[in-house]
Write an enzyme that holds these catalytic residues in place. Structure first.
Site, mmCIF file in Angstrom:
data_model
loop_
_atom_site.group_PDB
_atom_site.id
_atom_site.type_symbol
_atom_site.label_atom_id
_atom_site.label_comp_id
_atom_site.label_asym_id
_atom_site.label_seq_id
_atom_site.Cartn_x
_atom_site.Cartn_y
_atom_site.Cartn_z
ATOM 1 N N ASP A 1 1.082 -1.045 -0.218
ATOM 2 C CA ASP A 1 -0.113 -0.099 0.070
ATOM 3 C C ASP A 1 0.402 1.087 -0.099
ATOM 4 O OD1 ASP A 1 -2.634 -0.785 -0.173
ATOM 5 O OD2 ASP A 1 -2.438 -1.571 2.191
ATOM 6 N N ASP B 1 -1.458 25.477 13.265
ATOM 7 C CA ASP B 1 -2.169 24.441 12.408
ATOM 8 C C ASP B 1 -1.598 22.776 12.913
ATOM 9 O OD1 ASP B 1 -2.839 22.884 11.118
ATOM 10 O OD2 ASP B 1 -2.952 23.520 8.940
ATOM 11 N N PHE C 1 -9.890 25.793 9.154
ATOM 12 C CA PHE C 1 -10.166 25.354 7.868
ATOM 13 C C PHE C 1 -12.194 25.158 8.544
ATOM 14 C CE2 PHE C 1 -10.763 22.179 5.411
ATOM 15 C CZ PHE C 1 -10.312 21.904 4.324
ATOM 16 N N THR C 2 -12.399 25.373 7.515
ATOM 17 C CA THR C 2 -13.709 24.802 7.256
ATOM 18 C C THR C 2 -14.099 23.881 5.774
ATOM 19 O OG1 THR C 2 -14.836 26.201 6.884
ATOM 20 C CG2 THR C 2 -15.007 26.492 8.831
ATOM 21 N N THR D 1 -15.464 26.344 3.416
ATOM 22 C CA THR D 1 -14.260 27.596 3.130
ATOM 23 C C THR D 1 -13.311 27.820 2.124
ATOM 24 O OG1 THR D 1 -12.882 28.111 5.342
ATOM 25 C CG2 THR D 1 -15.175 29.153 4.612
ATOM 26 N N ARG D 2 -13.069 25.920 2.840
ATOM 27 C CA ARG D 2 -11.974 25.436 1.930
ATOM 28 C C ARG D 2 -10.341 26.263 2.045
ATOM 29 N NH1 ARG D 2 -12.402 22.868 -3.322
ATOM 30 N NH2 ARG D 2 -13.338 25.316 -4.489
ATOM 31 N N SER E 1 -7.882 27.933 5.208
ATOM 32 C CA SER E 1 -7.299 28.326 6.416
ATOM 33 C C SER E 1 -6.821 29.986 6.675
ATOM 34 C CB SER E 1 -6.881 27.778 7.577
ATOM 35 O OG SER E 1 -5.667 27.352 6.555
ATOM 36 N N ASP F 1 -5.931 -4.203 6.546
ATOM 37 C CA ASP F 1 -6.328 -3.972 7.820
ATOM 38 C C ASP F 1 -7.518 -4.253 7.703
ATOM 39 O OD1 ASP F 1 -5.898 -1.685 6.239
ATOM 40 O OD2 ASP F 1 -4.859 -0.554 7.929
ATOM 41 N N ASP G 1 -10.493 -5.325 2.740
ATOM 42 C CA ASP G 1 -8.882 -6.503 2.447
ATOM 43 C C ASP G 1 -8.854 -8.018 2.529
ATOM 44 O OD1 ASP G 1 -7.294 -3.815 1.813
ATOM 45 O OD2 ASP G 1 -6.551 -3.517 3.245
#
Lengths: 567, 695
Positions: free
Chosen positions: B314, B351, B381-382, B385-386, B388, B531, B535
């Site tokens: 992976d 952040d 960030f929300t 609004t995408r 921050s 996991d 899978d």
């Protein structure tokens, strides 16, 4: 040395060496076309008209593939019929035409002879020219010379298919393989070879016994016969059963140096070309080359060793005489005899142009060792290749572990089943040889008979003679250490059983191996895969072959030829 | 990884472990156990026979002569003693190997003690013993209690202490639904309340299986081990035939060899070295996995690991760190890179996400000085609004986020010049093209003038050293396939950077399964990690399926190994261990068989020296007497087992290289070494043995 065969001013050793070099060169040139031709023979989709005729007569569908079990049953059924018919022809000899007035051989001798020729051994407990007439020689023995070699080829090809095929339940059709081996390969080659032999002076007639006056003034009765035709397949099919008791030492069978070289070439031609067939059929010619290289290395080592020992001529008698010439033809000399003896025992031919019994004590061990190797360098027609491939399976198993993969050979996994089959195959002949030799001395009644009748040279040499007989029989060689009277109920029966088991138990196991391999899918090769075409693997394969042989036979060799040679 | 399982790093072999294993070695003398190892069983039979002979000899008129030579009085007893020692050494090897798992088993067993479970029946709670739970029962577990059995969380969320099993002290979160729902019996809930549906019968739980595995109790012979055993048994049969036929054949020309000598010859010839160490090698291989916190459910899986030709990895967490990281600042509109960097870092100071932290770290590494704390007010960030940002005390504002969101914010008063937009577009493109994620940074000063500062390049960062590991795998003949849900462009960019051989982009579980099937149809052996519940089919299909311990119980069920550390890169170690296991077997087999040559040269001349003095020529080691030669060979044969126990437990050293070079090296060391070593060893032992009276 034969007049005219080589310039008279050449030393015999040099002439013999040049002769061997010529044979080697011819083999190098021959193995490609012959190997590829055999590959084509056994893979082509077309049947010849004469073959279609045969299939109609015996009621076989040439397109019908067989599982390994069906293949094995066909081989066994065919061989049972072979044994019964050879036995019957011998026992009915006195009523057959062209029997030269000879009576039927005894039951045990007829059994031994029948088994011997069907198993491609051609052990002869008897003196052929005094025992069997022309009908028996041609209708029984010569036929088996052809078909027993064809059976060997078929088994080898079936095993190759096991490696070459992916996820099939089948390994070919025995009747097709047998017919093609005979029609396309053995018959044409035998005819060609017989013509060459005739040209070198081998006789071909139906003249019966001729009374002649010798130069010394004596009278002698000399048998003639269809010798050249027998001789060709005797060598080509690695059979070895001679028309005359003296075999290729007899001037009618093997007149001079040229015929001798040609005979050596015939013995080696098919066995040394089969690795090429193998490489071609599995789609990787380097694999075939590796197998041929392993055979070649053992071959050269053995021929050199025997030549050196015989030229050296250790021992009381050779040293007194100046050279180890006892039992060798003056026509051929020491080296040529040693080379012929090596070739004959390294292949499963067993033809002789000198008496192995009369080699120096250590020299006599080498033909024995050659057979004990399992006749894989290059071995009999077909049997040499499948024997070597079984050893390769074991070598790959150990080598594969050493590189950290569960072992695989040509993309086929070698799991418990494959190892069981390979290990059992290797186990058969040593068990037969050792048990047969031991029983000859362990059973009191048998021992008395062996000591009183059979062994002419008491002591260690007598032991070697018995050991040689069982080694030759179990490995289907057929050569004899003269000096042992084997035409007794014990030896005829015991050697017959050794020949039967030594031939057919490995055949069944090898076919089972072929079947189990053919059923697998193929694992792709990566750099993590054990490469089986490199010199290192060739070395490993040679090492495994020698080690398996040495470990099995060292004690008994120490008791026989080693004790004799070192004392 | 923190460990309680293999707490102090144990040396592979020490005197204490040896002493602890001695009682086990004696217990294993039971013929019913010995029978499973045909080679050592033969030695046991030989030991019993010679012991009987040694006891009977004084009453039968002293020792027999053998092969024409008189044997010393203590000869038979000496052979008998050393045969017992040989058998015990073999048992000791197995016992030591098993002992290494005992400690782990004991600590695991503590977690298995019966606890009280609170079973939910029709909404009521009833108290039952954990031993009485059935599959499908629902139990409630609250903070502070042990989870009574393996199962899946069907309700609630809790932090769970799994250190008893994984050795990892930090608690993990387990919640209903999703890929983190599996809980293991014996672990402790630290907070909250969960309801668990039991999925394993008592006695067949994960811990029970672990105990069985580490103790070697449930060890089954693997196919390759069976094949090797067959080869060894066949060799033994040949040697039995050789020994049985010696006397009848010899009787024609020489005096018979005595029984003790024959037994000695047989024991020397049969492959006792590998026969003695074979099962220890297998147990030690499993143990090496356990030491790396991997549990193999069968030895077959370990063996298959050595054969793996295709690794499915992976992307996230295995090849990359799993979080995108800042890798560059691309200014636009003539902005200085330093300014862009500073503003981008300022907005990220508060952040806590790995992305944000990586921007700060990259800025710092470029020498940009940043304040200790965030100056001004954070705009979080929300999803709406995408983006921050940060409102500075001087009234200016900084924003960073998705391109369209930031451009829309910047154009809220008046449109941006098209040349600037074109330049921005080009920067954004260049980032996307290489599989990265662009973040646009813009600033508005007090006067309302907006500037686009530039683009932060976020990308998946390939783990350090992973490229080298893949190169190593390639040298071992293993192809790596990277599996990811990313689009093709992103996936291929990362794949190229990491140096994988193939990429499966936008992968669904079905495609993964399909890929495995396709590889297998081509004859490849596939290993993968996984996991999630989805899978599970692929894990089951793969030849080596390593489930992460953090995964669902469905995944753990489907795989044939469980990694307690949940570290997907461990697959590479697993492959290595598998190969090492096979090489160790091959090496000791080669060594064992090669040893026979020297033993023959010791024993054969000794056997018949009395009758055939000429055979003394074969006595190349110049051993002092026939009796001494035979005893020395037997002593060597026994001692070599003990000498090789550490190698069997540790495994032969394995370096990634082509098969050719590995074969060459191992043949040289174990083939040639096996040929030469016993000549020296037997000679040295003979020097000592010859000092004994009579020898």
């Amino acid at each position: 040395m034969a007049p005219g065969s080589v310039p008279a001013d050449l030393a015999p050793e040099l002439a013999a060496a040049l002769g061997l070099a010529t044979v080697a060169l011819l083999l190098v040139l021959l193995h490609r076309p012959l190997g590829d031709f055999m590959a084509h023979t056994f893979t082509s989709a077309k049947d010849l008209r004469v073959e279609r005729g045969v299939y109609r007569v015996i009621g076989v569908d040439p397109k019908g593939e067989q599982t390994w079990g069906a293949y094995a049953r066909s081989v066994l059924a065919f061989s049972v019929v072979g044994v019964l018919s050879v036995y019957a022809i011998q026992r009915l000899q006195q009523w057959l035409p062209y029997s030269l007035g000879l009576p039927a051989p005894s039951e045990h001798l007829a059994f031994n002879t029948a088994v011997s020729f069907v198993t491609n051994t051609n052990w002869q407990s008897y003196s052929p020219e005094l025992t069997l007439g022309y009908t028996a020689q041609l209708a029984a023995l010569a036929v088996q010379n052809f078909v027993s070699a064809a059976v060997g080829l078929a088994i080898a090809v079936a095993l190759i298919r096991g490696f070459a095929r992916v996820r099939t339940g089948t390994i070919g059709n025995f009747w097709v393989d047998l017919t093609r081996a005979l029609v396309r390969l053995l018959l044409p080659l035998a005819v060609l070879s017989a013509i060459v032999l005739l040209a070198t002076g081998v006789i071909q007639n139906f003249a019966g016994f001729q009374d002649v006056a010798t130069i010394a003034g004596g009278a002698q009765s000399i048998p003639g016969g269809p010798v050249a035709s027998q001789e060709a397949i005797k060598l080509l099919g690695t059979n070895g059963g001679g028309f005359f008791n003296a075999n290729s030492a007899h001037p009618f069978e093997n007149p001079d140096g040229i015929s001798n070289l040609f005979q050596i070439l015939l013995m080696l031609a098919i066995p040394f070309s089969l690795p090429r067939t193998f490489g071609t059929m599995v789609g990787d010619r380097r694999q075939g080359l590796a197998i041929a290289a392993a055979m070649g290395a053992l071959f050269i080592a053995s021929v050199s060793a025997l030549s050196a020992i015989e030229l050296q001529g250790w021992g009381t008698a050779p040293e007194a005489a100046g050279a180890a010439m006892e039992g060798k033809e003056a026509r051929f000399g020491i080296l040529t005899s040693a080379i012929f003896g090596s070739v004959s025992t390294l292949t499963s031919t067993g033809a002789v142009n000198s008496m192995h019994d009369s080699y120096t004590a250590l020299g006599g061990m080498l033909p024995m060792l050659n057979m004990m190797l399992g006749e894989v360098a290059p071995g009999g027609v077909g049997s040499g290749l499948y024997g070597m491939l079984v050893l390769a399976v074991l070598a790959v198993f150990i080598g594969g572990l050493l590189v950290g993969r569960t072992p695989e050979y040509l993309g086929k996994k070698l799991g418990p089943k494959q190892i069981t089959l390979a290990a059992l195959t290797i186990l058969v002949t040593p068990t037969l040889v050792l048990a047969g030799t031991a029983l000859s001395f362990a059973i009191p009644a048998v021992r008395a008979d062996v000591e009183a009748t059979s062994i002419w040279n008491p002591g260690l040499h007598g032991l070697s003679e018995v050991l040689y007989a069982f080694t030759s029989a179990a490995n289907n060689n057929g050569s004899a250490f003269a000096g042992l009277t084997a035409n007794t109920p014990w030896f005829n029966t015991a050697l017959g059983i050794a020949m039967l088991l030594g031939r057919f138990v490995p055949i069944v196991l090898v076919l089972a191996l072929a079947g189990s391999l053919a059923a697998q899918h193929r694992v792709p090769a990566t750099v993590g895969t054990l490469p089986t075409h490199r010199p290192l693997f060739v070395g490993l394969l040679v090492g495994v072959t020698i080690l398996v042989t040495a470990l099995t036979y060292f004690p008994v060799l120490a008791l026989g030829p080693l004790a004799e040679g070192l004392n | 990884m923190s460990t309680t399982l293999d707490a102090p790093k144990r040396r592979s072999f020490d005197t204490a472990a040896l002493a602890a294993a001695v009682p086990g070695a004696f217990r294993k003398l039971d013929p019913r156990l010995m029978w499973r190892n045909p080679v050592m069983f033969l030695v046991l039979v030989g030991a019993v026979l010679t012991t009987v002979l040694a006891v009977a000899e004084p009453f039968l008129g002293g020792p027999q002569s053998s092969g024409g030579t008189e044997t010393p009085v203590s000869f038979t007893a000496g052979i008998a003693a050393w045969l017992w020692v040989t058998v015990l050494f073999a048992n000791l090897a197995e016992s030591v190997a098993e002992g290494r798992g005992k400690a782990q088993a004991d600590s695991l067993r503590k977690t298995r003690t019966s606890t009280t479970a609170h079973r939910l029946v029709d909404g009521r709670l009833e108290e039952v013993s954990s031993a009485d739970l059935r599959v499908g029962d629902l139990v409630e577990v609250v903070a502070g209690r042990l989870i009574p059995g393996d199962g899946d969380v069907v309700e609630g969320i809790a932090s769970v202490d799994e250190s008893a099993i994984t050795g990892e002290s930090a608690p993990v979160v387990r919640e209903s639904g999703g890929d983190r729902s599996a809980v293991t019996g014996g672990t402790r809930v630290l907070s909250d309340r969960i309801v668990v549906r039991i999925t394993a019968k008592p006695g067949e739980t994960f811990v029970d299986r672990m105990i069985g595995l580490v103790e070697g109790a449930s060890r089954q012979k693997t196919p390759n081990e069976i094949a090797l055993n067959i080869l060894l048994a066949s060799l033994s049969i040949v040697f039995v035939v050789v020994c049985l036929t010696i006397n009848p054949i010899a009787s024609y020309a020489a005096a018979p060899v005595s029984l003790p000598v024959l037994i000695a010859l047989l024991v020397c010839l049969i492959p006792t070295t590998i026969g003695a160490l074979l099962s220890a090698i297998g147990i030690a291989g499993m143990d090496r996995l356990v030491q790396r916190n991997v549990l193999a459910m069968s030895g077959r899986a370990v063996e298959a690991a050595g054969d793996v030709t295709t690794l499915l990895l992976d992307k996230t967490g295995t090849i990359t760190y799993g979080n995108r990281r800042a890798s560059g600042f691309l200014p636009v509109d003539g902005t200085a890179e330093e300014e862009l960097t500073r503003f981008a870092a300022l907005t990220s100071l508060a952040d806590a996400t790995p992305e944000g932290q990586s921007i700060v770290a990259l800025a710092a590494s470029k020498g940009v000085r940043l304040p200790e704390s965030t100056p001004g007010e954070i705009v979080p960030f929300t999803a709406q609004t995408r983006m921050s940002g940060l409102d500075l005390p001087d009234g200016s504002e900084v924003r960073k986020g998705a391109t369209s969101a930031v451009v829309a914010w910047a154009e809220s008063e008046r449109p941006l010049p098209s040349t600037l937009l074109a330049e921005l577009e080009e920067r954004v493109e260049s980032v996307s093209r290489t599989g990265g994620t662009p973040l646009v940074v813009a600033a508005r000063d007090r006067s309302g003038a907006v500037r686009i500062l530039g683009v932060v390049h976020l990308k998946d960062v390939v783990k350090d050293g992973i490229k080298e590991r893949f190169a190593e795998l390639r040298a071992m003949g293993i192809r790596t396939v990277m599996v990811t849900g990313d689009n093709r462009i992103t996936a291929e960019a990362i794949g190229a950077e990491a140096g994988v051989d193939e990429v499966l982009a936008e992968a669904t579980p079905e495609q993964k399964l399909e890929l495995i099937r396709r590889e297998q149809a081509g004859g490849n052996l596939v290993a993968m990690t996984g996991d999630g519940t989805n899978d599970a089919p692929a894990l089951a299909q793969a030849d080596v399926g390593v489930a992460m311990n953090t995964g669902t119980s469905a995944a753990k069920e489907a795989g044939n190994m469980v990694d307690l550390d949940s570290d997907p890169t461990k697959l590479i170690d697993i492959v290595r261990i598998g190969k090492q296991l096979l090489i160790t077997r091959g090496a000791l087999t080669t060594f064992s068989i090669a040893n026979d040559v020297a033993k023959y040269f010791a024993i054969i001349p000794a056997m018949f020296a009395g009758v055939f003095p000429g055979l003394a020529l074969l006595n190349v080691m110049q051993l002092s007497s026939p009796a001494s030669a035979i005893l020395s060979a037997i002593v060597f044969n026994a001692l070599v087992i003990v000498v090789l126990i550490p190698l069997a437990l540790r495994g032969v050293r394995y370096r990634a290289a082509s098969a050719s070079s590995i074969l060459g090296r191992n043949l040289l060391v174990y083939g040639l070494g096996g040929l030469v070593a016993p000549f020296i060893g037997i000679k040295l032992i003979d020097l000592v043995v010859s000092l004994l009276p009579g020898f």
